[in-house]
Design a protein around this motif. Structure first.
Motif, PDB file in Angstrom:
ATOM      1  N   CYS A 244      -1.175   6.097  -0.473  1.00 33.54           N
ATOM      2  CA  CYS A 244      -2.330   5.237  -0.731  1.00 33.54           C
ATOM      3  C   CYS A 244      -1.860   3.906  -1.302  1.00 33.54           C
ATOM      4  O   CYS A 244      -1.543   3.805  -2.491  1.00 33.54           O
ATOM      5  CB  CYS A 244      -3.281   5.943  -1.700  1.00 33.54           C
ATOM      6  N   THR A 246      -3.648   1.228  -1.614  1.00 32.15           N
ATOM      7  CA  THR A 246      -4.808   0.630  -2.296  1.00 32.15           C
ATOM      8  C   THR A 246      -5.059  -0.795  -1.790  1.00 32.15           C
ATOM      9  O   THR A 246      -4.196  -1.410  -1.152  1.00 32.15           O
ATOM     10  CB  THR A 246      -4.688   0.624  -3.839  1.00 32.15           C
ATOM     11  N   TYR A 247      -6.213  -1.318  -2.130  1.00 30.34           N
ATOM     12  CA  TYR A 247      -6.575  -2.673  -1.703  1.00 30.34           C
ATOM     13  C   TYR A 247      -5.837  -3.738  -2.508  1.00 30.34           C
ATOM     14  O   TYR A 247      -5.954  -4.937  -2.201  1.00 30.34           O
ATOM     15  CB  TYR A 247      -8.085  -2.882  -1.828  1.00 30.34           C
ATOM     16  N   LEU A 280      -8.636   3.873   1.649  1.00 32.91           N
ATOM     17  CA  LEU A 280      -9.762   4.063   0.744  1.00 32.91           C
ATOM     18  C   LEU A 280     -11.042   3.490   1.344  1.00 32.91           C
ATOM     19  O   LEU A 280     -11.002   2.563   2.160  1.00 32.91           O
ATOM     20  CB  LEU A 280      -9.470   3.389  -0.597  1.00 32.91           C
ATOM     21  N   TYR A 284     -14.265   0.472  -2.269  1.00 35.21           N
ATOM     22  CA  TYR A 284     -13.190   0.457  -3.263  1.00 35.21           C
ATOM     23  C   TYR A 284     -12.532  -0.910  -3.396  1.00 35.21           C
ATOM     24  O   TYR A 284     -11.788  -1.159  -4.354  1.00 35.21           O
ATOM     25  CB  TYR A 284     -12.136   1.506  -2.913  1.00 35.21           C
ATOM     26  N   ALA A 359       0.469   6.548  -5.179  1.00 36.16           N
ATOM     27  CA  ALA A 359       0.127   5.130  -5.198  1.00 36.16           C
ATOM     28  C   ALA A 359       1.034   4.401  -6.183  1.00 36.16           C
ATOM     29  O   ALA A 359       1.685   5.027  -7.023  1.00 36.16           O
ATOM     30  CB  ALA A 359      -1.335   4.955  -5.605  1.00 36.16           C
ATOM     31  N   TRP A 382      -8.151   3.861 -10.727  1.00 35.80           N
ATOM     32  CA  TRP A 382      -8.068   5.290 -11.047  1.00 35.80           C
ATOM     33  C   TRP A 382      -8.615   5.574 -12.449  1.00 35.80           C
ATOM     34  O   TRP A 382      -9.198   6.636 -12.678  1.00 35.80           O
ATOM     35  CB  TRP A 382      -6.628   5.775 -10.918  1.00 35.80           C
TER      36      TRP A 382
END
Length: 433
Positions: A244, A246-247, A280, A284, A359, A382
């Motif tokens: 992951c 993430t953005y 995601l 998110y 992540a 998170w």
């Protein structure tokens, strides 16, 4: 022979068998502190005589609990009845709480020896105090659990308490090359911890490996299900790991790119694991900003007394944080909480095809210099989602500074997340060897 290189779990076993004395373990810690504290500066208070007296009493008495005879450090954001608690601020210099925080009381009840208090940033925000990174004293140890991570990384103590509101456990653990565990929100009682944010603050543990962090957390929470056990006790099939990015991935530095690539290779090489890419949900993209609004607004509320009565004793950086929090409108705050609620409702979708996520813990290795503690951008989502997370060491940057990755699990699945993190850490270690 020094007993400090023993893991906390190994030491706990030997202490229970009476083949190791708590007094010897405490003396080893004190010797290391004497040798290194002038350089690392991880402690605000070392309770030398009290710790030795407590250790001697434990050696002479009945076995007390999971932490019997184990030395621990307590972040100076957390109240201790017999030691000063200044919250990293000159406002509270010499402050002596009337009672222990619940987590400290539980630790003592389980047999721990409180060795002392470790440095926190000012009110656990972004203004650094004196601690250095033990891997290279010119680099930050991260924050706000600066002293706890540095003390564990330098071998001064096997276990330490920390807290997280944005990235205050994961980031220093990553920068110092140790394990940090942030439980699901509320997993460890936070009564007696100086509050920053009613909906984000979380007490967690720092150790040199995952089983040690889990042992400490299990004792503090009363949940023996958090103890690390064979992965097969949780799943009868391969562990499904979601990569992951993430953005926030655009902010990852080359060493984090390399750590994620190496982790993917280690997972693919492990017959007991399956790797999947996880994207995601679109909502998110706004989570990190929502967490920031919530933290700023709630911090401004929690610092009301200090803001109104001790403004001049706040650092310019904290003054700016307080002003930014006051500028968050109630409409922005409510919208942020509504966004978070929508994202929490989508967590089941995130974990639909994977058991845990892997992540980044931070953009990269610790930044050079001591005037800032790094960026919590990879931890914010998170923390606000209330998921359990575990930082595991994942190699080193070209300059020799540690890099960490975090294992993220579903809310409430703390024991499984810890066991999975231990398995992933072992896989990464095998690859590096």
């Amino acid at each position: 022979m020094s007993k400090l290189p023993l893991s906390a779990c190994e030491a706990a076993h030997q202490l229970a068998q009476r083949s190791l004395r708590a007094e010897d373990l405490v003396r080893d810690c004190l010797e290391r502190i004497d040798a290194r504290e002038t350089q690392v500066q991880a402690w605000t208070h070392v309770a030398r005589e009290a710790a030795l007296a407590r250790a001697k009493a434990l050696d002479q008495g009945a076995h007390q609990g999971l932490l019997h005879g184990l030395p621990i450090a307590v972040k100076d954001l957390i109240a201790t009845a017999d030691m000063p608690t200044a919250y990293g601020s000159p406002i509270y210099a010499g402050h002596q709480p009337a009672n222990d925080a619940t987590c400290v009381a539980f630790a003592r009840e389980a047999g721990a020896v409180v060795l002392g208090k470790t440095v926190t940033t000012e009110f656990a925000t972004f203004q650094p105090n004196q601690t250095r990174n033990p891997h290279n004293l010119a680099y930050t140890p991260g924050g706000s659990s600066s002293g706890s991570a540095a003390a564990v990384a330098d071998g001064m103590v096997p276990l330490a308490l920390g807290t997280q509101t944005a990235g205050s456990l994961m980031r220093p653990a990553a920068y110092c090359g140790v394990v940090g565990f942030k439980p699901s929100f509320g997993g460890i009682n936070r009564a007696g911890v100086k509050p920053l944010s009613d909906t984000l603050d979380t007490v967690g543990t720092i150790a040199r490996n995952v089983p040690d962090a889990a042992l400490f957390a299990a004792a503090l929470s009363g949940r023996t299900s958090w103890l690390v056990c064979p992965l097969a006790d949780h799943v009868s099939r391969p562990l499904h790991v979601g990569m992951c990015h993430t953005y926030e991935w655009a902010q990852a530095l080359p060493e984090t790119h390399a750590a994620m690539q190496n982790a993917a290779h280690a997972i693919r090489a492990n017959a007991g694991m399956v790797l999947r890419d996880v994207q995601l949900p679109v909502d998110y993209q706004q989570l990190a900003q929502a967490q920031t609004f919530i933290q700023l607004a709630e911090q401004a509320q929690c610092f009301a007394y200090e803001r109104l009565n001790h403004w001049a004793q706040l650092s310019p950086r904290l003054q700016g944080i307080a002003q930014a929090g006051l500028a968050v409108t109630i409409e922005q705050y409510d919208q942020a909480q509504a966004m978070v609620a929508r994202c929490r409702a989508q967590l089941a979708e995130v974990f639909q095809d994977v058991d845990v996520l892997l992540a980044p813990s931070a953009p990269g290795a610790a930044p050079l210099g001591l005037d800032n503690t790094g960026d919590p951008v990879f931890c914010r989502i998170w923390t606000v989602l209330h998921t359990p997370t575990v930082n595991i060491p994942a190699g080193f940057a070209p300059n020799g500074m540690p890099v960490g990755l975090q294992v993220v699990g579903p809310v409430g699945a703390d024991g499984f997340t810890l066991t999975a993190a231990h398995a992933l850490h072992a896989s990464l270690d095998m690859l590096q060897k």
